[in-house]
Design an enzyme around this catalytic site. Structure first.
Site, PDB file in Angstrom:
ATOM      1  N   THR A   1     -12.177   5.912   3.783  1.00 12.14           N
ATOM      2  CA  THR A   1     -11.067   6.457   4.271  1.00 12.14           C
ATOM      3  C   THR A   1     -11.361   7.870   4.910  1.00 12.14           C
ATOM      4  O   THR A   1     -12.449   8.385   4.578  1.00 12.14           O
ATOM      5  CB  THR A   1      -9.821   6.848   3.565  1.00 12.14           C
TER       6      THR A   1
ATOM      7  N   GLU B   1       0.756  -1.084   0.092  1.00 13.16           N
ATOM      8  CA  GLU B   1      -0.096  -0.199  -0.025  1.00 13.16           C
ATOM      9  C   GLU B   1       0.689   1.449   0.076  1.00 13.16           C
ATOM     10  O   GLU B   1       1.681   1.554   0.848  1.00 13.16           O
ATOM     11  CB  GLU B   1      -0.904   0.052   1.112  1.00 13.16           C
TER      12      GLU B   1
ATOM     13  N   GLU C   1       4.400   4.744   4.070  1.00  7.41           N
ATOM     14  CA  GLU C   1       3.920   6.219   4.380  1.00  7.41           C
ATOM     15  C   GLU C   1       5.154   6.851   4.662  1.00  7.41           C
ATOM     16  O   GLU C   1       5.982   6.420   5.274  1.00  7.41           O
ATOM     17  CB  GLU C   1       2.961   6.070   5.494  1.00  7.41           C
TER      18      GLU C   1
ATOM     19  N   PHE D   1      -9.735  10.430   4.696  1.00  5.33           N
ATOM     20  CA  PHE D   1      -9.520  11.632   3.700  1.00  5.33           C
ATOM     21  C   PHE D   1     -10.854  11.504   2.856  1.00  5.33           C
ATOM     22  O   PHE D   1     -11.249  12.626   2.118  1.00  5.33           O
ATOM     23  CB  PHE D   1      -8.328  11.377   2.957  1.00  5.33           C
ATOM     24  N   GLU D   2     -11.197  10.340   2.476  1.00  4.62           N
ATOM     25  CA  GLU D   2     -12.283  10.367   1.316  1.00  4.62           C
ATOM     26  C   GLU D   2     -13.667  10.819   2.198  1.00  4.62           C
ATOM     27  O   GLU D   2     -14.513  11.431   1.267  1.00  4.62           O
ATOM     28  CB  GLU D   2     -12.534   9.005   1.174  1.00  4.62           C
TER      29      GLU D   2
ATOM     30  N   LYS E   1      -3.287  21.364 -10.528  1.00  6.99           N
ATOM     31  CA  LYS E   1      -2.545  22.371 -11.502  1.00  6.99           C
ATOM     32  C   LYS E   1      -1.892  21.709 -12.883  1.00  6.99           C
ATOM     33  O   LYS E   1      -1.086  20.741 -12.376  1.00  6.99           O
ATOM     34  CB  LYS E   1      -1.771  23.465 -10.731  1.00  6.99           C
TER      35      LYS E   1
ATOM     36  N   ASP F   1      -1.857  12.373  -3.785  1.00  3.87           N
ATOM     37  CA  ASP F   1      -1.944  13.846  -4.014  1.00  3.87           C
ATOM     38  C   ASP F   1      -2.126  13.952  -5.448  1.00  3.87           C
ATOM     39  O   ASP F   1      -1.788  13.367  -6.560  1.00  3.87           O
ATOM     40  CB  ASP F   1      -0.541  14.366  -3.919  1.00  3.87           C
TER      41      ASP F   1
ATOM     42  N   ASP G   1     -10.619  10.992  -5.408  1.00  2.71           N
ATOM     43  CA  ASP G   1     -11.864  11.869  -5.319  1.00  2.71           C
ATOM     44  C   ASP G   1     -11.601  13.072  -6.490  1.00  2.71           C
ATOM     45  O   ASP G   1     -12.402  14.026  -6.303  1.00  2.71           O
ATOM     46  CB  ASP G   1     -12.418  12.448  -4.203  1.00  2.71           C
TER      47      ASP G   1
ATOM     48  N   ASP H   1       9.400   6.144   0.799  1.00  2.76           N
ATOM     49  CA  ASP H   1       8.751   6.779  -0.388  1.00  2.76           C
ATOM     50  C   ASP H   1       8.502   5.314  -1.079  1.00  2.76           C
ATOM     51  O   ASP H   1       9.287   4.505  -1.451  1.00  2.76           O
ATOM     52  CB  ASP H   1       9.530   7.654  -1.199  1.00  2.76           C
TER      53      ASP H   1
END
Length: 231
Positions: A210, A66, A91, A212-213, A145, A141, A177, A118
């Site tokens: 999650t 993950e 993470e 964040f979701e 832009k 992320d 998302d 990473d």
């Protein structure tokens, strides 16, 4: 193999020499700090060591990487629901590592290991071909832009790398998302001949929502799950 030797690189396109994530500062409570101090050594995978599934987990169960486990909520639920699947959670944010470690200890899980690094770099340098049963990338992320699109993790080079590291039948599962990013994921994964893309982009029942979701859903964002299987 000595620890200071790297896995021989496979003939896959190199990824872009840019960072695909933003480092963020965060605070940790005392409980998580204590969890790191007392238990990290039992569950940590050092970034400079090769992925050896049996050595890390003590069994021959399939291993899923993950990339970007965040605060670990979904990681914990999925690991508890599937104890016969081993999870290496990568993470870069220490508070997230602390939260996930606290959850591992509290739930008594034995099928999760932590990598504070990473995940893409580790996948490139320390994972042998045809090793993983799955790669999960949940809410990376989005770099919305146009001038930052080159920083997005899911690009053709990354997809080719994942294909090389997966066993036949292994899965690449991405979720976002940010709809333009979802379209990019579908485009680049669908264009790779190593993968069969699932046309259904709804969240599968076995993937928990999650933290964040939930924030994105509260803002009216549409979540897309992009799932593909290695041929």
């Amino acid at each position: 193999m000595p620890e200071n030797e790297r896995v021989s690189p496979s003939p896959v396109p190199p990824g872009p020499p840019v960072q695909s994530f933003k480092l963020r500062r965060g605070r940790m409570g005392v409980v998580r700090q204590e969890a790191l101090a007392e238990h990290l050594g039992r569950f940590e995978v050092r970034p400079d060591t090769d992925l050896d599934p049996r050595a890390l987990f003590g069994d021959d169960n399939p291993v899923v990487l993950e990339i970007g486990s965040g605060m670990g909520d979904a990681t914990l639920e999925m690991a508890q629901a599937a104890p016969d699947v081993n999870v290496l959670a990568a993470e870069v944010h220490t508070p997230g590592i602390g939260a996930l470690l606290q959850g591992i200890v509290e739930r008594g899980l034995t099928n999760v290991r932590l990598l504070e690094a990473d995940g893409r770099a580790y996948l490139t340098e320390r994972v042998r071909p045809a090793t993983l049963a799955g790669v999960r990338v949940y809410f990376p992320d989005p770099w919305p832009k146009a001038r930052h699109h080159k920083r997005r993790l899911v690009n053709p080079a990354f997809v080719a790398l994942v294909a090389d590291r997966l066993v036949a039948g292994g899965t690449l599962h991405c979720a976002t998302d940010w709809e333009p990013y979802a379209e990019q994921m579908v485009e680049v994964i669908g264009a790779d001949p190593a993968f069969t893309l699932d046309p259904d982009r709804s969240r599968p029942s076995w993937r928990p929502v999650t933290r964040f979701e939930r924030r994105g859903l509260d803002l009216g964002h549409v979540v897309n799950d992009v799932l593909a299987r290695r041929r």
